[in-house]
Design an enzyme around this catalytic site. Structure first.
Site, short mmCIF file in Angstrom:
data_model
loop_
_atom_site.label_atom_id
_atom_site.label_comp_id
_atom_site.label_asym_id
_atom_site.label_seq_id
_atom_site.Cartn_x
_atom_site.Cartn_y
_atom_site.Cartn_z
N ASN A 147 0.46 29.00 -47.45
CA ASN A 147 -0.41 29.03 -46.27
C ASN A 147 0.22 28.35 -45.06
O ASN A 147 -0.22 28.58 -43.94
CB ASN A 147 -1.76 28.39 -46.59
CG ASN A 147 -1.62 27.05 -47.25
OD1 ASN A 147 -1.05 26.94 -48.34
ND2 ASN A 147 -2.11 26.02 -46.61
N HIS A 197 -12.88 35.15 -45.67
CA HIS A 197 -12.75 34.83 -44.24
C HIS A 197 -11.32 34.90 -43.72
O HIS A 197 -11.08 34.74 -42.53
CB HIS A 197 -13.42 33.49 -43.90
CG HIS A 197 -12.71 32.26 -44.38
ND1 HIS A 197 -12.06 31.41 -43.52
CD2 HIS A 197 -12.57 31.73 -45.62
CE1 HIS A 197 -11.56 30.39 -44.23
NE2 HIS A 197 -11.86 30.56 -45.50
N CYS A 321 -7.61 23.97 -43.75
CA CYS A 321 -8.68 23.97 -44.74
C CYS A 321 -8.69 22.67 -45.51
O CYS A 321 -9.08 22.60 -46.66
CB CYS A 321 -8.52 25.14 -45.69
SG CYS A 321 -8.60 26.68 -44.82
N1 PLP Z 1 -5.83 28.77 -50.93
C1 PLP Z 1 -5.08 28.95 -49.84
C2 PLP Z 1 -3.64 29.32 -49.99
C3 PLP Z 1 -5.64 28.82 -48.56
O1 PLP Z 1 -4.89 29.00 -47.48
C4 PLP Z 1 -7.01 28.46 -48.46
C5 PLP Z 1 -7.61 28.24 -47.12
O2 PLP Z 1 -6.91 27.98 -46.17
C6 PLP Z 1 -7.75 28.30 -49.64
C7 PLP Z 1 -7.13 28.45 -50.84
C8 PLP Z 1 -9.22 27.94 -49.58
O3 PLP Z 1 -9.98 29.10 -49.35
P1 PLP Z 1 -11.51 28.95 -48.85
O4 PLP Z 1 -11.46 28.46 -47.47
O5 PLP Z 1 -12.06 30.35 -48.96
O6 PLP Z 1 -12.18 28.02 -49.81
#
Ligand code: PLP
Length: 385
Positions: A147, A197, A321
């Site tokens: 990410n 999202h 996040c």
């Molecule tokens: N995993 C990855 C690689 C992410 O980038 C994110 C959010 O940025 C998540 C998990 C978490 O997802 P959520 O926001 O739907 O809980």
């Protein structure tokens, strides 16, 4: 505003919102009810399950709704892990906190968690995985694409290694879905996490793909929804929106991914050519089409973000996040970056609504802002124009 933080979240697609609206208004029934309100809601949920399955070539019965990527990851880790207490779980040092934090919890329960290293591009070496698998390994969880830096991991090879040893393989594909083609059958993965999202759907909804035959312990107990894996009245409107977002993502996949790739190639070249002392981080080729991650030496990333925001650009230093925005990126640390390289980092993540004009404006604004910040930096002698 120019929105360049699509890895954090994306704007809801107009057609997604339209599809959701009736389920926030007149179609409010509980999908477990027998009457027509209930039946309509149930039908809508099953349609969405099909749309999601279709995007990743799964069977609809293999899709379980969750509240998002975080819950999907937790369900996969606790669901499989707790079936073999104190077993070994292998993951990587560059996962999202939605994997790292549940792993810490499992560690407290006596599990042996091993974090695979990555190279300077953020790539996991499949040979490393092979070396660390033991008889006692119950699960391997490796993200599809990172990410922060956008590096795409060799998921097919990694899943193959696990398959040969009969070890369950999970991948957090939250950033990869909708950006690169994903076929769970061809890849041979056992579990895969998705979040709505990130693909122009609503927040607070996601799914876990669980291959037929894999059994999981539930994490949430109650009325037995989602085949007993995830109790609680379904979030019908969000599920409907998520389904529509997946359908659109499939229909527009080629157009969207090639557009994002062209725009990011253009932006990347322009930034590197027009701003000195900049490096592109992550793998040069094995990267998401919408991700650019730079280091602007001699600049503090957070100052850069604030200045960019003042000038109308929304970007990020890394993972949004997580509430720990202050902490130095564990991903860049694992890639061997120095403190200075980490400090000057900026993530630009494009979405399906960005355009060329925005890319040109971004370069002009970045040029000025970087120049201004370098002029007041303690390192200004080193990095001034
Ligand atoms: N995993 C990855 C690689 C992410 O980038 C994110 C959010 O940025 C998540 C998990 C978490 O997802 P959520 O926001 O739907 O809980």
């Amino acid at each position: 505003m120019i929105y360049l933080d699509n890895a954090a979240s994306t704007p809801i697609h107009k057609l997604v919102l339209e599809e959701m609206e009736p389920f926030l208004k007149e179609q409010f029934g509980n999908p477990s009810s027998i009457h027509r309100y209930g039946r309509k809601a149930r039908k809508a949920i099953e349609k969405a399950r099909n749309q999601i399955a279709n995007l990743i070539n799964a069977n609809p019965s293999e899709i379980f709704f969750t509240s998002g990527g975080t819950e999907s990851n937790n369900t996969a880790l606790f669901g499989v892990g707790r079936q073999r207490p104190e077993s070994k779980i292998i993951t990587t040092s560059i996962e999202h906190d939605a994997i790292l934090e549940p792993c810490k919890e499992l560690e407290k329960e006596g599990f042996d968690i091993f974090y695979l290293p990555v190279d300077k591009y953020g790539l996991v070496n499949p040979l490393d995985l092979e070396t660390h698998l033991t008889e006692n390994t119950s699960l391997v969880s490796i993200m599809f694409a990172n990410n922060e830096v956008g590096t795409i991991e060799p998921i097919f090879n990694l899943a193959q290694i696990c398959k040969e040893k009969n070890i369950i393989f999970h991948t957090d594909a939250v950033q990869a879905v909708g950006k690169i083609p994903i076929d769970v059958k061809k890849l041979g993965v056992d579990m895969l996490s998705i979040s709505s999202h990130k693909i122009n759907g609503p927040k607070g909804i996601g799914a876990l793909y669980v291959k037929k035959g894999i059994s999981l312990n539930p994490v949430i107990f109650g009325g037995g929804q989602e085949n007993g894996l995830r109790s609680g009245t379904e979030n019908v409107a969000n599920i409907v929106g998520f389904g529509k977002a997946c359908e659109l993502s499939k229909i527009d996949f080629l157009e969207n991914s090639s557009k994002m790739q062209e725009l990011s190639n253009y932006l990347s070249k322009k930034i590197i050519n027009e701003i000195p002392h900049v490096t592109l981080n992550g793998h040069p080729e094995l990267r998401l089409p919408n991700n650019l991650h730079f280091t602007f030496l001699g600049v503090n990333g957070e100052d850069l973000l604030i200045k960019l925001d003042e000038c109308g650009i929304a970007a990020s230093t890394g993972s949004a996040c997580s509430v720990h925005i202050q902490k130095a990126s564990h991903v860049l640390q694992a890639m061997g970056f120095s403190h200075e390289q980490i400090s000057g980092s900026l993530r630009i993540s494009l979405g399906i609504f960005n355009n060329l004009e925005e890319m040109n404006q971004t370069v002009e604004i970045l040029k000025n802002v970087v120049k201004e910040l370098r002029s007041v930096s303690p390192l200004k002698e080193k990095y001034s124009f």
